[in-house]
Design a protein around this motif. Structure first.
Motif, short mmCIF file in Angstrom:
data_model
loop_
_atom_site.label_atom_id
_atom_site.label_comp_id
_atom_site.label_asym_id
_atom_site.label_seq_id
_atom_site.Cartn_x
_atom_site.Cartn_y
_atom_site.Cartn_z
N GLU A 169 0.72 -1.14 0.08
CA GLU A 169 0.07 -0.04 0.11
C GLU A 169 1.08 1.18 0.09
O GLU A 169 0.73 2.32 -0.57
N ALA A 170 2.04 1.20 0.83
CA ALA A 170 2.85 2.43 0.81
C ALA A 170 3.43 2.80 -0.42
O ALA A 170 3.50 3.86 -0.95
N VAL A 171 3.88 1.56 -1.32
CA VAL A 171 4.77 1.92 -2.40
C VAL A 171 3.77 2.20 -3.42
O VAL A 171 3.86 3.21 -4.22
N LEU A 172 2.44 1.46 -3.59
CA LEU A 172 1.59 1.95 -4.59
C LEU A 172 0.96 3.35 -4.34
O LEU A 172 0.73 4.18 -5.32
N THR A 173 0.51 3.65 -3.12
CA THR A 173 0.15 4.85 -2.61
C THR A 173 1.01 6.37 -2.87
O THR A 173 0.79 7.22 -3.45
N ARG A 174 2.47 6.07 -2.61
CA ARG A 174 3.37 7.04 -2.92
C ARG A 174 3.51 7.16 -4.30
O ARG A 174 3.56 8.19 -4.86
N THR A 175 3.45 6.17 -5.41
CA THR A 175 3.70 6.28 -6.65
C THR A 175 2.60 7.02 -7.34
O THR A 175 2.78 7.72 -8.13
N GLN A 176 1.19 6.37 -6.94
CA GLN A 176 0.19 7.07 -7.71
C GLN A 176 -0.02 8.43 -7.02
O GLN A 176 -0.36 9.29 -7.88
#
Length: 578
Positions: A117-124
């Motif tokens: 969640e952290a990786v995808l949230t940061r990217t998006q």
């Protein structure tokens, strides 16, 4: 999802950035600007954060595959249910392994989920924020009826300035005549935008107190050719082009796969560590249990001085203390019983020995009286006959008691000789004048290494018992079964009552309590059984369906092997004695 940028007009305040509250793609909006439902299909993506004075209503749709932890758990339970738990050590290892595996999988799953969640949230968040800013700065500056070249160049500029995504701009050069400008037509076209996302982007929403803007920025995760992508879109308020972004999430997926491998390796190491820990714990627990089992076996073998070394104050130490107390109590009771039994045996032996001297004198006197019975007064003759009979009976009883004490003391020994069994049985019957009452079926030439005197005692007791309590004729059959000598003694009487059969070889047992006095001593069959045992054989008693009782004597043809085993056992007992 956050609100899209607006096209600045004359009524816009200098500080108004035109951001609007996001709405979920394909789902209902939250009430009064509240947080929207975060659930999604198969996977969940975090919401894009708007300004602090706007509520977040975004909802995501993720096309990633479902987590297979539930299926793995079901398969693991199936495998474990098929295992056979054969030992405490195995059960401890399995329990430790299951607990460690469950904890490791749970921790790894939570860690993977949080990092994902952290990786995808940061990217998006980074991508959508940059795209929103580019739409505000570049797309909003285009004319209301832009040319295709203007859209194309603006899309290329937005993609060049963005963090690695493609841009697609859609405008109208005239009413109902759309034109498209793409930064990379070979990579991103309008067909790559999901229909649900296009519908949400182009749908004008009612402006209310909770929704200040008619259009918003929407996004959705999708997949093409096995590669995950982030697709986002919005349009300029008050007229202007519609813009879409298309960004590959392959780097993020590679990072998450590396994280999954790392967590898997950590789980495997945790499982191995738990197995080693379980082995160590099992060894710590099972060593005292094994010592207790060994001590119990030694105690069962008659080594009553067996004790356990006690150390510590835990439950196993309490168990060892309890065992020692039980062994000490058992040793004391067995010692008391052995002392009483030895005293009783010595008393019987001493009594029998002391009776032999006066009994010898009585026997001599009775023999003289018997010889003179014809010359005695008729009034005295019955009394003399009774004295002679009872003296003989007493003599037999004393001899039987002496024999029993030898068996109990373990001093009875075999004097072996090679004998023809048929001749031995014939001699026994002939010596007691039973030839007319006994039918003998025995082939000559059946040789066995036995104690002739003890075999004679066995046969005399069995045949005499059949003649006395059974019915004529008494049949004796001699045969062989493998390496065993078998002698059957059958009578044709009423048989033995079923409640008496288990006790026929007990000492002094009487079949009828109302007739306790009989010509026998009550020791004959018991002595016969002891003589069979000392040969390594046995005697069984049963009723024959056709009527009568049958006693079956089974002896090994070579009686030297049981005798040698008895001598070895006695030597071992003497060596163990303190």
């Amino acid at each position: 999802m956050t609100g899209g940028p607006t096209r600045h007009g004359p009524d816009d305040g200098p500080g108004d950035d035109g951001f609007a509250t996001g709405r979920p793609v394909g789902g209902g909006a939250g009430q009064d600007g509240g947080r929207g439902d975060r659930r999604r299909q198969e996977g969940e993506g975090p919401e894009d954060h708007g300004q602090e004075d706007h509520a977040q209503d975004s909802h995501t749709q993720d096309s990633h595959g479902q987590d297979s932890d539930g299926q793995d758990g079901a398969a693991r339970r199936t495998i474990l249910s098929g295992l056979r738990w054969t030992s405490l050590r195995f059960r401890l290892v399995v329990v430790f392994g299951v607990v460690a595996l469950t904890a490791a999988v749970s921790a790894s799953g939570i860690a993977y989920w949080l990092n994902r969640e952290a990786v995808l949230t940061r990217t998006q968040d980074s991508t959508l924020s940059d795209f929103r800013q580019e739409m505000q700065n570049r797309a909003a500056e285009l004319p209301l009826r832009p040319q295709q070249g203007e859209l194309q160049s603006t899309a290329e500029l937005m993609a060049a300035d963005g963090p690695g995504y493609s841009v697609l701009l859609i405008g109208e050069r005239a009413q109902g005549k759309p034109i498209v400008g793409a930064s990379d037509p070979d990579t991103f076209t309008l067909d790559d935008v999901p229909a649900s996302l296009r519908k949400a982007v182009n749908e004008e929403q009612k402006v209310t107190s909770g929704n200040k803007y008619p259009y918003h920025l929407f996004w959705q995760r999708t997949e093409r050719g096995g590669t995950p992508y982030l697709v986002g879109g919005t349009r300029i308020i008050n007229g202007g082009p519609t813009g879409y972004l298309y960004k590959s999430l392959e780097p993020e997926r590679a990072d998450l796969n590396s994280l999954a491998w790392s967590l898997g390796i950590a789980t495997a190491l945790a499982l191995v560590g738990s197995a080693l820990l379980a082995q160590a714990a099992a060894t710590t627990v099972l060593k005292p249990v094994q010592r207790l089992g060994e001590a119990a076996r030694r105690l069962g073998e008659g080594k009553l001085d067996t004790r356990l070394r006690v150390s510590g104050t835990d439950e196993l130490a309490d168990l060892s203390r309890t065992f020692n107390k039980a062994a000490e109590s058992l040793q004391k009771k067995v010692a008391d019983m052995s002392a009483r039994e030895e005293s009783s045996r010595r008393f019987v032996a001493d009594m029998s020995h002391e009776l032999r001297t006066p009994l010898t004198a009585l026997t001599a006197v009775t023999e003289v009286l018997e010889e003179e019975a014809d010359n005695l007064d008729p009034m005295i003759a019955p009394a003399v006959t009774l004295v002679v009979s009872e003296t003989r009976r007493l003599n037999v009883l004393v001899e039987n008691l002496m024999e029993v004490t030898r068996f109990d003391a373990g001093t009875a020994r075999l004097v072996l000789d090679d004998v023809d069994v048929a001749d031995q049985v014939t001699a026994c019957i002939d010596a007691r004048a039973w030839l007319d009452a006994v039918e003998l079926d025995a082939e000559r030439g059946i040789m066995a290494r036995l104690d002739p005197r003890r075999l004679d005692v066995i046969l005399a007791n069995l045949i005499g018992n059949a003649l006395k309590h059974g019915g004529s004729p008494v049949r004796v059959v001699v045969g062989l079964e493998s390496d065993a000598l078998v002698i059957e003694v059958r009578d044709h009487g009423p048989g033995i009552p079923e409640d008496v059969l288990p006790h026929v070889f007990d000492r002094f047992y009487k079949a009828s309590a109302s007739r306790p006095r009989s010509e026998g001593s009550g020791l004959g069959l018991s002595i016969a059984m002891e003589n069979a045992h000392i040969h390594g054989g046995d005697i069984t008693a049963a009723n024959v369906p056709e009527g009568g009782a049958m006693f079956v004597l089974r002896l090994p043809r070579d009686g030297s092997e049981p005798a040698e085993q008895d001598r070895d056992q006695e030597s071992g007992e003497e060596g163990d004695a303190p």
